[in-house]
Design an enzyme around this catalytic site. Structure first.
Site, PDB file in Angstrom:
ATOM      1  N   SER A   1       0.825  -1.199   0.000  1.00  0.00           N
ATOM      2  CA  SER A   1       0.000   0.000   0.000  1.00  0.00           C
ATOM      3  C   SER A   1       0.867   1.260   0.000  1.00  0.00           C
ATOM      4  O   SER A   1       1.648   1.482  -0.904  1.00  0.00           O
ATOM      5  CB  SER A   1      -0.961  -0.028   1.188  1.00  0.00           C
ATOM      6  OG  SER A   1      -1.896   1.016   1.122  1.00  0.00           O
TER       7      SER A   1
ATOM      8  N   ASP B   1      -0.907   1.069  -4.800  1.00  0.00           N
ATOM      9  CA  ASP B   1      -1.819   0.029  -5.287  1.00  0.00           C
ATOM     10  C   ASP B   1      -3.201   0.584  -5.607  1.00  0.00           C
ATOM     11  O   ASP B   1      -4.134  -0.175  -5.863  1.00  0.00           O
ATOM     12  CB  ASP B   1      -1.909  -1.138  -4.304  1.00  0.00           C
ATOM     13  CG  ASP B   1      -2.511  -0.758  -2.962  1.00  0.00           C
ATOM     14  OD1 ASP B   1      -2.238   0.363  -2.502  1.00  0.00           O
ATOM     15  OD2 ASP B   1      -3.242  -1.582  -2.371  1.00  0.00           O
TER      16      ASP B   1
ATOM     17  N   ASP C   1      -5.678   1.955  -3.995  1.00  0.00           N
ATOM     18  CA  ASP C   1      -6.900   1.711  -3.226  1.00  0.00           C
ATOM     19  C   ASP C   1      -7.231   2.917  -2.332  1.00  0.00           C
ATOM     20  O   ASP C   1      -8.289   2.947  -1.711  1.00  0.00           O
ATOM     21  CB  ASP C   1      -6.820   0.419  -2.407  1.00  0.00           C
ATOM     22  CG  ASP C   1      -5.732   0.417  -1.350  1.00  0.00           C
ATOM     23  OD1 ASP C   1      -4.920   1.364  -1.303  1.00  0.00           O
ATOM     24  OD2 ASP C   1      -5.683  -0.551  -0.559  1.00  0.00           O
TER      25      ASP C   1
END
Length: 579
Positions: free
Chosen positions: A151, A306, A308
């Site tokens: 992340s 990533d 998100d």
């Protein structure tokens, strides 16, 4: 090594055996020969464990590091568990990876281990965002999935997010059961590293369009987007996977004036233009913000590696660009989705929104204002995904999020989705611009209507075993000597999520907390302020959250009330951290 406990010494000795490849053994032996005791201890004092974000750690040799053996062991354990849970089915998994160093290599290795265990693998040909992995699990009817990412962590980290058949990250009982299977592996010789290529199907670029088309069906006001197609949007992927999907989805949505921050457009695991690839950080957003200022953009967005999580900057009342925090972004999205659907007569009795326990109560206040239910979960989007799965076909999920910049509109996936969020943030900006309002204008209207919330997060980094022990002791001390006053305001309630009980300090009454156990403490003051203490599940940090609220009787009083609340937050945070 005599200063280490027997378990740590045992792990070091095991990694010096012929079970491990020569390069790994040589690296461990060098640490021993050079008497790198701190590094040895941090690398071997425990096994990597699943936290709120899965398996995550610094890359290197050792049982507490990200490497082929810890990843191989995790994948072998997950393979064993999947085959036990689905004994009479063809077991299928999806595997994707981000732009981090070694992510592609790790992704291929993970796919090989799955395939060697007779599991059918859908392996993405190139790096793709985490939400695409969640979408793929559901689309291909998989029983599980793995995303290789750490992340927003610093560049030395990598990670392994494990997913279940609903497209959500592992939750109870599967998370603990997988760990049991992993721990049952006594030797790395039990890991099947030799892949069977016939069991691996490559997911190619054309899969992007399936995901984009499904998302486009969620658009609430495509006619407004068409009217505002020249909306000035600046986007940065911060050297991550966002570059593969965000420009595509914005174009598909109908936005024709998207500027990508060129200096940060190329995927690069060294993240050369930032200190941390984290859109929560001013520094990480600075390049995108500067581009926004230069172009007089309507909205600036940046995604983490990533894709998100998304950070947003908008022009404030003074005409300068201001970063919104995660609570503000999520509140705006909640307000937009509910108001736009209400305007179209599409709100239903079974609609609901979701937030986490450390996320602003403004989310639920807005939901209540629209007559929509709201649910609260533990920290970590996997718990929001679990609610969506549990209520599927019973109630209708609309929007949800958490203060750490993770949001999701619609239920196409079971994880936070910055690609989906970027499209809706752009649509939301267009919708309000069509009314002559900026996002900042709307935020002030929300504060005037529902109450002015001011929040702050303080993270204290405590690295290695010594740091982990210190964080544990801090939580023990907070439980043993809970503050009675914070920022000059009396504490009226203590919520202990580890012991699953809330204490009313005025009446002495105890109330059970109907959520799974979690090492979180919350202190509620008589003013309704919420202060939370929580060790991170994905980083060597302890986090302190503060949320205070006051009525905003007129937008003209914004600066005055903001200053007052900021002072209150500073006092509270000084007390809780000192405590």
């Amino acid at each position: 090594m005599t200063n280490f406990d027997n378990e740590t010494n045992g792990r070091i000795q095991q990694w010096l055996t012929a079970e491990y490849d020569q390069d790994t053994v040589a690296q461990v032996q060098k640490l021993v020969d050079d008497k790198e005791e701190t590094e040895l201890l941090d690398s071997f004092y425990k096994e990597l464990e699943f936290g709120t974000g899965g398996l995550r750690g610094i890359m290197g040799v050792g049982s507490n590091r990200m490497n082929k053996y810890t990843l191989g062991k995790a994948t072998q354990g997950l393979s064993n568990y999947l085959k036990k849970e689905f004994p009479n089915e063809e077991v299928k998994v999806a595997v994707s990876y981000d732009s981090r160093n070694n992510s592609q290599v790790f992704g291929k290795m993970v796919a090989d281990v799955f395939s060697a265990n007779g599991i059918k693998v859908y392996l993405f040909e190139e790096l793709r965002p985490t939400p695409m992995l969640s979408f793929a699990v559901r689309h291909f009817g998989c029983q599980g999935g793995v995303m290789l990412t750490a992340s927003h962590n610093p560049k030395e980290y990598n990670g392994y997010k494990a997913y279940w058949n609903d497209g959500g990250q592992l939750v109870a009982p599967h998370d603990k059961n997988v760990i049991t299977e992993v721990n049952a592996i006594q030797s790395v010789t039990e890991i099947k590293f030799e892949g069977i290529q016939d069991n691996i199907t490559v997911v190619k670029e054309d899969f992007d369009q399936i995901y984009i088309d499904a998302n486009k069906q969620l658009s609430i006001h495509p006619e407004i987007v068409a009217a505002q197609q020249d909306l000035k949007i600046v986007f940065s992927p911060i050297h991550g996977t966002g570059i593969t999907l965000v420009p595509k989805i914005l174009e598909a949505w109908g936005f024709k004036n998207v500027t990508v921050v060129e200096e940060q457009s190329k995927p690069d695991g060294n993240f050369p233009t930032v200190i941390y690839p984290n859109p929560e950080e001013e520094e990480a957003m600075s390049m995108a913000k500067q581009k926004g200022e230069a172009l007089d953009a309507d909205v600036v967005m940046a995604t983490d590696p990533d894709a998100d999580r998304v950070g947003v900057a908008v022009k404030n009342a003074n005409g300068t660009f201001q970063l919104l925090n995660g609570n503000q972004i999520g509140s705006l999205l909640t307000y937009y989705v509910l108001s736009a659907k209400q305007e179209k007569g599409e709100l239903q009795a079974e609609d609901y929104v979701v937030k986490t326990i450390v996320t602003s109560n403004l989310f639920s206040d807005i939901a209540t204002g629209f007559g929509v239910k709201s649910y609260e979960t533990l920290t970590g989007f996997k718990f929001i995904g679990e609610v969506i799965t549990n209520l599927e076909e019973k109630e209708n999920y609309l929007v949800g999020g958490e203060e750490s910049y993770g949001f999701l509109v619609g239920d196409l996936v079971r994880d936070k989705d910055a690609v989906n969020s970027c499209a809706f943030i752009a649509e939301m900006t267009a919708y309000f611009k069509n009314q002559g309002k900026s996002l900042f204008d709307v935020l002030l209207e929300i504060y005037e209507k529902y109450g002015f919330y001011q929040e702050k997060l303080i993270s204290l980094t405590k690295k290695g075993k010594a740091g982990a022990d210190e964080i544990k002791q801090m939580m023990i001390d907070l439980r043993a000597n809970a503050p009675k006053v914070l920022g000059g305001v009396a504490v009226s309630e203590i919520r202990d999520y580890e012991n699953k009980v809330a204490y009313d300090l005025t009446t002495g009454k105890k109330t059970a907390i109907d959520l799974p156990k979690s090492d979180v403490l919350q202190f509620i003051t008589v003013d309704g302020d919420v202060i939370s203490a929580r060790p991170s599940g994905t980083e060597p940090k302890i986090k302190f959250y503060c949320s205070v609220k006051e009525q905003l009787s007129a937008i003209s009083e914004y600066d005055m009330v903001a200053g007052k609340l900021e002072h209150k937050v500073e006092q509270i945070m000084a007390d809780i951290v000192k405590n």
